[in-house]
Design a protein around this motif. Structure first.
Motif, short mmCIF file in Angstrom:
data_model
loop_
_atom_site.label_atom_id
_atom_site.label_comp_id
_atom_site.label_asym_id
_atom_site.label_seq_id
_atom_site.Cartn_x
_atom_site.Cartn_y
_atom_site.Cartn_z
N GLN A 199 0.82 -1.21 0.00
CA GLN A 199 0.00 0.00 0.00
C GLN A 199 0.85 1.26 0.00
O GLN A 199 0.53 2.25 -0.65
CB GLN A 199 -0.93 0.02 1.21
CG GLN A 199 -2.24 -0.73 0.98
CD GLN A 199 -3.24 -0.43 2.09
OE1 GLN A 199 -2.86 -0.27 3.24
NE2 GLN A 199 -4.51 -0.35 1.73
N SER A 200 1.96 1.23 0.73
CA SER A 200 2.83 2.40 0.83
C SER A 200 3.91 2.44 -0.25
O SER A 200 4.59 3.45 -0.41
CB SER A 200 3.49 2.44 2.21
OG SER A 200 2.51 2.49 3.24
N GLY A 201 4.09 1.34 -0.97
CA GLY A 201 5.01 1.34 -2.11
C GLY A 201 6.47 1.15 -1.77
O GLY A 201 7.34 1.64 -2.49
N PHE A 202 6.79 0.43 -0.69
CA PHE A 202 8.19 0.19 -0.36
C PHE A 202 8.34 -1.20 0.25
O PHE A 202 7.36 -1.86 0.62
CB PHE A 202 8.74 1.25 0.61
CG PHE A 202 8.14 1.21 1.99
CD1 PHE A 202 8.74 0.49 3.00
CD2 PHE A 202 6.97 1.90 2.28
CE1 PHE A 202 8.20 0.44 4.27
CE2 PHE A 202 6.41 1.87 3.55
CZ PHE A 202 7.03 1.15 4.55
N SER A 203 9.59 -1.65 0.35
CA SER A 203 9.88 -2.95 0.94
C SER A 203 11.07 -2.83 1.88
O SER A 203 11.87 -1.90 1.77
CB SER A 203 10.16 -4.00 -0.14
OG SER A 203 11.32 -3.66 -0.87
N VAL A 204 11.16 -3.79 2.79
CA VAL A 204 12.26 -3.84 3.75
C VAL A 204 12.88 -5.23 3.70
O VAL A 204 12.16 -6.23 3.71
CB VAL A 204 11.77 -3.53 5.18
CG1 VAL A 204 12.91 -3.72 6.17
CG2 VAL A 204 11.23 -2.11 5.27
N VAL A 205 14.19 -5.29 3.63
CA VAL A 205 14.92 -6.55 3.61
C VAL A 205 15.98 -6.52 4.71
O VAL A 205 16.65 -5.51 4.89
CB VAL A 205 15.61 -6.79 2.24
CG1 VAL A 205 16.41 -8.10 2.26
CG2 VAL A 205 14.58 -6.80 1.12
N VAL A 206 16.11 -7.62 5.43
CA VAL A 206 17.17 -7.77 6.42
C VAL A 206 17.95 -9.02 6.03
O VAL A 206 17.36 -10.09 5.85
CB VAL A 206 16.61 -7.94 7.85
CG1 VAL A 206 17.75 -8.08 8.85
CG2 VAL A 206 15.71 -6.76 8.22
N ARG A 207 19.26 -8.88 5.86
CA ARG A 207 20.04 -10.05 5.48
C ARG A 207 21.47 -9.95 5.96
O ARG A 207 21.98 -8.87 6.24
CB ARG A 207 20.00 -10.27 3.97
CG ARG A 207 20.53 -9.15 3.11
CD ARG A 207 20.64 -9.59 1.65
NE ARG A 207 20.80 -8.47 0.73
CZ ARG A 207 19.91 -8.12 -0.19
NH1 ARG A 207 18.78 -8.79 -0.32
NH2 ARG A 207 20.13 -7.10 -0.99
N VAL A 208 22.10 -11.10 6.03
CA VAL A 208 23.52 -11.19 6.38
C VAL A 208 24.34 -10.99 5.12
O VAL A 208 24.03 -11.57 4.07
CB VAL A 208 23.84 -12.56 7.01
CG1 VAL A 208 25.33 -12.67 7.31
CG2 VAL A 208 23.01 -12.78 8.27
N GLY A 209 25.37 -10.15 5.19
CA GLY A 209 26.17 -9.94 4.00
C GLY A 209 27.19 -8.83 4.17
O GLY A 209 27.51 -8.42 5.29
#
Length: 286
Positions: free
Chosen positions: A77-87
């Protein structure tokens, strides 16, 4: 001694195991009942069948609850995404956030002002290839209109920079096609010891998102778990700091779109300090 996070032993891990086991057991038991209803003579009765159903349900529950090295959520709905990852933060194809102190010191020569192993130190060595003059010039150009709060004397701070900027000051610099948001979330004492707090970090995050919205053109942004290394926010562990970053970004993004994607990058050496099951569950509540 480092604390190793064991997802299965956490409260959420135990609940997850129980839920997945119950769903699998109910599904398999339903299949067995259906087969017996259609073919009463089928060899699906007795302890062997029950043991098989329990074993398969247990394997399914363990597989679904296995530790993960990433978590993500789409906020459609807000048009964004969040990713959490090891790297590796510097391997991300995104603009980067780098934590600084209020003096924006950059020297890694002796390792006592800025540690070469810190993200800030890696910015100098990996991105600017040790060219501290160019990095300093870029920072000064970005901070030219920023207010200053104090200027230390040579006697009080013999080494390093002496101009102090407000906590939360952000220098947005560009270098070789990528932007770097340098946010001051800690105070460097005249003894060259950096100190921060939850209030400092929250203030820095708020100003950071404002700067990203102003300069970033909604491009992807990657951030480490700031506040977890040398300028520690002692009241929060890495997972708590991570959740604070996520909460700050999502709350601001619901009011004003900042970036199409935020990636929080966890250094491989810190992976055991973060329970991705907990992080995913936290993301799902935002």
């Amino acid at each position: 001694m480092r604390r190793v996070t064991t997802p299965f032993l956490s409260r959420r891990g135990r609940v997850g195991l129980s839920v997945h086991f119950s769903v699998a057991f109910a599904s398999l038991a339903g299949v067995v009942q259906l087969v017996l209803a259609v073919q009463p003579g089928a060899p699906l009765k007795g302890v062997r069948t029950l043991t098989s159903v329990i074993a398969l349900s247990g394997l399914w529950a363990i597989w679904r609850s296995m530790p993960r090295y990433s978590a993500e959520r789409q906020f459609k709905q807000s048009g964004f995404s969040v990713v959490v990852r090891v790297g590796d933060l510097f391997a991300e194809r995104a603009d980067l956030v780098v934590g600084f102190t209020d003096t924006f010191d950059t020297s890694i020569e002796r390792g006592d002002i800025v540690s070469p192993r810190s993200v800030q130190g890696q910015l100098l060595s990996k991105v600017f290839r040790g060219d501290v003059t160019t990095l300093d010039s870029s920072l000064l150009a970005s901070l030219r209109d920023a207010p200053t709060v104090a200027v230390e004397s040579e006697s009080s701070k013999p080494r390093g920079k002496r101009v102090r900027y407000p906590i939360g000051a952000v220098a947005a610099i560009a270098h070789e096609g990528r932007r770097y948001y340098c946010v001051a979330y800690s105070r460097l004492g005249n003894d060259l010891v950096a100190k921060s707090s939850v209030d400092y970090l929250w203030r820095g995050l708020g100003n950071l998102w404002t700067a990203v919205a102003a300069h970033g053109h909604l491009d992807p942004v990657a951030i480490p778990i700031i506040g977890s290394d040398l300028a520690k926010v002692s009241s929060l562990g890495r997972e708590g700091l991570l959740k604070m970053i996520l909460l700050s970004f999502v709350a601001e993004s619901r009011v004003n779109l900042i970036s199409r994607q935020l990636t929080v990058v966890i250094a491989p050496g810190d992976a055991d300090d973060v329970n991705m099951l907990e992080v995913q569950a936290f993301l799902d509540t935002l």
